[in-house]
Design a protein around this motif. Sequence first.
Motif, PDB file in Angstrom:
ATOM      1  N   TRP A 280       0.665  -0.926  -0.032  1.00 17.97           N
ATOM      2  CA  TRP A 280       0.103   0.055   0.076  1.00 17.97           C
ATOM      3  C   TRP A 280       0.729   1.302   0.083  1.00 17.97           C
ATOM      4  O   TRP A 280       0.397   2.466  -0.172  1.00 17.97           O
ATOM      5  N   TYR A 580       1.590  -4.910  -6.784  1.00 18.01           N
ATOM      6  CA  TYR A 580       0.331  -4.727  -5.664  1.00 18.01           C
ATOM      7  C   TYR A 580       0.539  -5.982  -4.861  1.00 18.01           C
ATOM      8  O   TYR A 580      -0.060  -5.845  -3.629  1.00 18.01           O
ATOM      9  N   ALA A 596      -1.707  -0.615  -8.629  1.00 15.31           N
ATOM     10  CA  ALA A 596      -3.134  -0.741  -8.436  1.00 15.31           C
ATOM     11  C   ALA A 596      -3.689  -2.264  -8.845  1.00 15.31           C
ATOM     12  O   ALA A 596      -3.155  -2.416  -9.994  1.00 15.31           O
ATOM     13  N   GLU A 600      -8.643  -1.483  -9.198  1.00 15.47           N
ATOM     14  CA  GLU A 600      -8.364  -0.048  -8.751  1.00 15.47           C
ATOM     15  C   GLU A 600      -7.567   0.624  -9.908  1.00 15.47           C
ATOM     16  O   GLU A 600      -7.162   1.802  -9.490  1.00 15.47           O
ATOM     17  N   ALA A 601      -7.720   0.338 -11.061  1.00 12.43           N
ATOM     18  CA  ALA A 601      -6.898   0.899 -12.111  1.00 12.43           C
ATOM     19  C   ALA A 601      -7.777   0.872 -13.297  1.00 12.43           C
ATOM     20  O   ALA A 601      -8.723   0.160 -13.429  1.00 12.43           O
ATOM     21  N   GLN A 617     -11.256   1.769 -13.301  1.00 12.30           N
ATOM     22  CA  GLN A 617     -11.528   1.838 -11.857  1.00 12.30           C
ATOM     23  C   GLN A 617     -12.660   1.641 -11.217  1.00 12.30           C
ATOM     24  O   GLN A 617     -13.655   2.406 -11.527  1.00 12.30           O
ATOM     25  N   LYS A 620     -11.454   3.815  -5.424  1.00 10.70           N
ATOM     26  CA  LYS A 620     -10.078   4.136  -5.127  1.00 10.70           C
ATOM     27  C   LYS A 620      -9.552   3.668  -3.827  1.00 10.70           C
ATOM     28  O   LYS A 620     -10.473   4.086  -2.871  1.00 10.70           O
ATOM     29  N   ALA A 625      -1.637   3.307  -3.397  1.00  9.78           N
ATOM     30  CA  ALA A 625      -1.618   2.513  -4.439  1.00  9.78           C
ATOM     31  C   ALA A 625      -2.362   3.210  -5.748  1.00  9.78           C
ATOM     32  O   ALA A 625      -3.431   3.750  -5.468  1.00  9.78           O
ATOM     33  N   GLN A 626      -1.784   3.067  -7.078  1.00  8.24           N
ATOM     34  CA  GLN A 626      -2.361   3.780  -8.264  1.00  8.24           C
ATOM     35  C   GLN A 626      -1.689   2.851  -9.326  1.00  8.24           C
ATOM     36  O   GLN A 626      -0.772   2.298  -9.196  1.00  8.24           O
TER      37      GLN A 626
END
Length: 887
Positions: A280, A580, A596, A600-601, A617, A620, A625-626
Amino acid sequence: MATITIDGKAYEVKDGQNLLQAALSQGLNLPYFCWHPALGSVGACRQCAVKQYKDENDKNGRLVMACMTPAKDGSRFAIKEPNAQEFRSAVTEWLMVNHPHDCPVCDEGGECHLQDMVVMTGHNYREFRFNKRTHRNQDLGPFINHEMNRCISCYRCTRFYREYAGGRDFNVFGMHDHVYFGRYEDGPLENEFSGNLVEICPTGVFTDKTEKQHFTRKWDLQTAPSICHGCSLGCNIIPGARSGMLRRIRNRYNYDINGYFLCDRGRFGYEYVNSERRIWQARMNGEVVEPEVAINHVVKRLQTGRTIGIGSPRASLESNFALRRLVGQENFYMGISKHGAKLMKTAVSLLQHIPTPSLRQIGEADAVFILGEDVTNTAPMMALALRQSVRQQAMDQITPLNIPPWQDMAVREALQNDPNGPLFIGSLPHTRLDDIATYTYHAAPADLAQLGFAVAHTLDDSAPAVTDLDPELSGLVNKIAQALGTAKRPLIVSGVSSGSEAVMQAAANVAFALGENGRLSLIFYAANSLGAALLGNNSVEEAPEADTVIVLENDVRHWAVETAVSNTLDAAKQVIVLDYLENDTTAQADVVLPGAAFAEADGTLVNNEGRAQRFYQVYKPESEAQASWRWLEAIRAAQTEAAPSDWDGLVMDIAASDPIFADLPQDAPLATFRVNGQKIARQPMRYSGHTSIHADRSVSEPPPTADPDTPLAFSMEGSEQQPPAALVNRYWAPGWNSVQSLNRFQEEIGGPLRGDSEGVRLFTAVTDDHAYFRTIPLAFSAEDNTWRVLPIYHIFGSEELSAQSPAIAARAPQPYLALNPDDAAKLELVEGETAVLNQTLSLPVKLLHSLPKGTIGLPIGLSSGAELVGKDVQILQSKNRTQMNAD
Ligand code: SF4
Ligand code: SF4
Ligand code: FES
């Protein structure tokens, strides 16, 4: 087209449909239970009763079941006629006699077809005052919860499980009103498509056991359109999240690919996203650091010596591209083995010369030859499509009987003597499709390749002949050639799983030999294997020593030869990893940037047909994390002092980078797309606020996160109108709360979704310039004390990410080493005894009759040793025994 009259109004409907299908296609409300567009009609539940009239003078009419009645030109019906309405209401009343009133505690509540139909038929009050029938529920394993009291005996579950998906361990037992749908005893449902019972069952008998652990009502789920990352087929999914946690996966209908269904890996393999092993925060040398500190550090590294990037077959096209752009094309390497990269290059070339079908077209094939793939375990939904394909030729034969294809019982009666084939399977050991195969042949890759080359030569004698073909195979070769050559829609299935380039080339030769009828479907390692291969150069094993190595979403050891990877990583002064989940590669990293997971992406995957599809996504996460492409763009921006690309900019840059990606921007609407000037809400209009959850800190609902990159909004605010297919993130329509509301999103029932198509094919095959492959391997011959290592795949356990989801892990087999019983006897090994391979790898022996003699089967993903696949192993000894062949 046919013109029919319903309730006095004329409708133009498609020829050959039944009335239920036709009425639903027109947007009319008509209740039903047992009918399903993929399963056809059996007329079991009597819920879809309507009045049919002979002509305009017929004032009485007669009750008929809409699902069993052809919508012929000139026919006249009434849905709203009082007798028909009363009948439907009475049917609901009977069905409800034994149904418990437990909606508030039923996981189906709020998205239940039975609830909807009760309301639709107007049976609003129960008058039954007596005890209800009750059943004992079964433990059906980690995927499915069983609550038999809710059953309304529509038979959809057994029809799907047994007739459509080929399952054998689930059935209906009992008689009269004591029928029981379950297994003969408690135990996990064995069929790989059991999860579809959750959506097939119109009530809450079968519900998602993984979702139960963090249950959320449908109206409280935040959803976005997404693509399954479980294999290379790219099935469409709707992940649902709440409070920063992924709660479940449901099917997202795609006419060309997965239709109404998903496999169990795709449906239940999502929980790694919620894993405690998630990364994270950014860290350097084991210490958590601010993201900017990590980014600045990476920028400095890029200015010091040589940096190479290692891409990933499971990362999005955008993330792979962003890495390639950051390190330069010449420094970008495919994150798979050298041999794997070679196979992918061959595959890319084949797909550009041989047409490849969609999954829907695979289901319509009327003669199939599988060469080298265990399809159920490497591309599960293709196996489900192939189960439908074996009925196609027989279906053509019943056309003269004038039975409409949707008349399911009549069709099955007519087909009973010859429902199967032709389907020929050439595989390493046995496969889960062998039960429907016309003929199976289990052999080493070289022998499978010989079979394919020989079939091609029989079809077209300008294709090279196999000089040392086993004479016993000539009959089979002729049968396959005859079946493929006379079929209208023949299909060859192959792929990279056997690890043999010759197998793929042999499959290609067969497709070439079929001329303009030739179609080839290839199966790849991972969700974006093809996308990464279209971007990539050489493999990680060919990477030179470099000062800095950036690894993108890849436990490189999972894919490549350990020693070669170790050389690359060990030699680097800095290893920077974006991922991740913790793994062996992140453990070796100097810098880790939290990527991510798919939910999440935003990103694009290119499936096995070359179809680019967008996933969005869903939520969020409350962390740093991205998407990896965002990290990589931030690094590039810091390095060049330019602004990072936004989503659309990145897609346009990929499209401009290579003509093969020119159509990429058409795979989904751009960020500026709006419906009536509004975004599409990720949350439904009944979504409950989070106020009480945060009440200890604030009674205000936090403002929704902005999403400048997509046409979707992280809130309830948005258009209620149906968006284009690529943006559909839930199924709901007035009066239709269950998954059946999908009916309202299709152009016609069972047809494509309304709006633009989903995804875009990046290339079409140019078929007029092919040359036969002419290098035919010698037949495999078993040698004393030497064993060729073959890969064995498991739907549960072989795929890197899903295997880390608890429910999937519970279904994965224990590691083992497979041996033919004759070989085991030679080695004096018995089932379960530990064998030691190359003096390093100890595994219990499993006897596998179908494994070719002289080979060892190694289960992929369940143990180390994947680098031994395809190699000849010199030493195999049982524990505590002397080495059997030291030479
Ligand atoms: S369990 Fe569900 S699908 Fe099966 S018969 Fe009962 S209600 Fe129908
Ligand atoms: S077949 Fe593959 S893409 Fe489709 S649901 Fe299963 S794992 Fe996912
Ligand atoms: S849906 Fe027509 S009888 Fe069941």
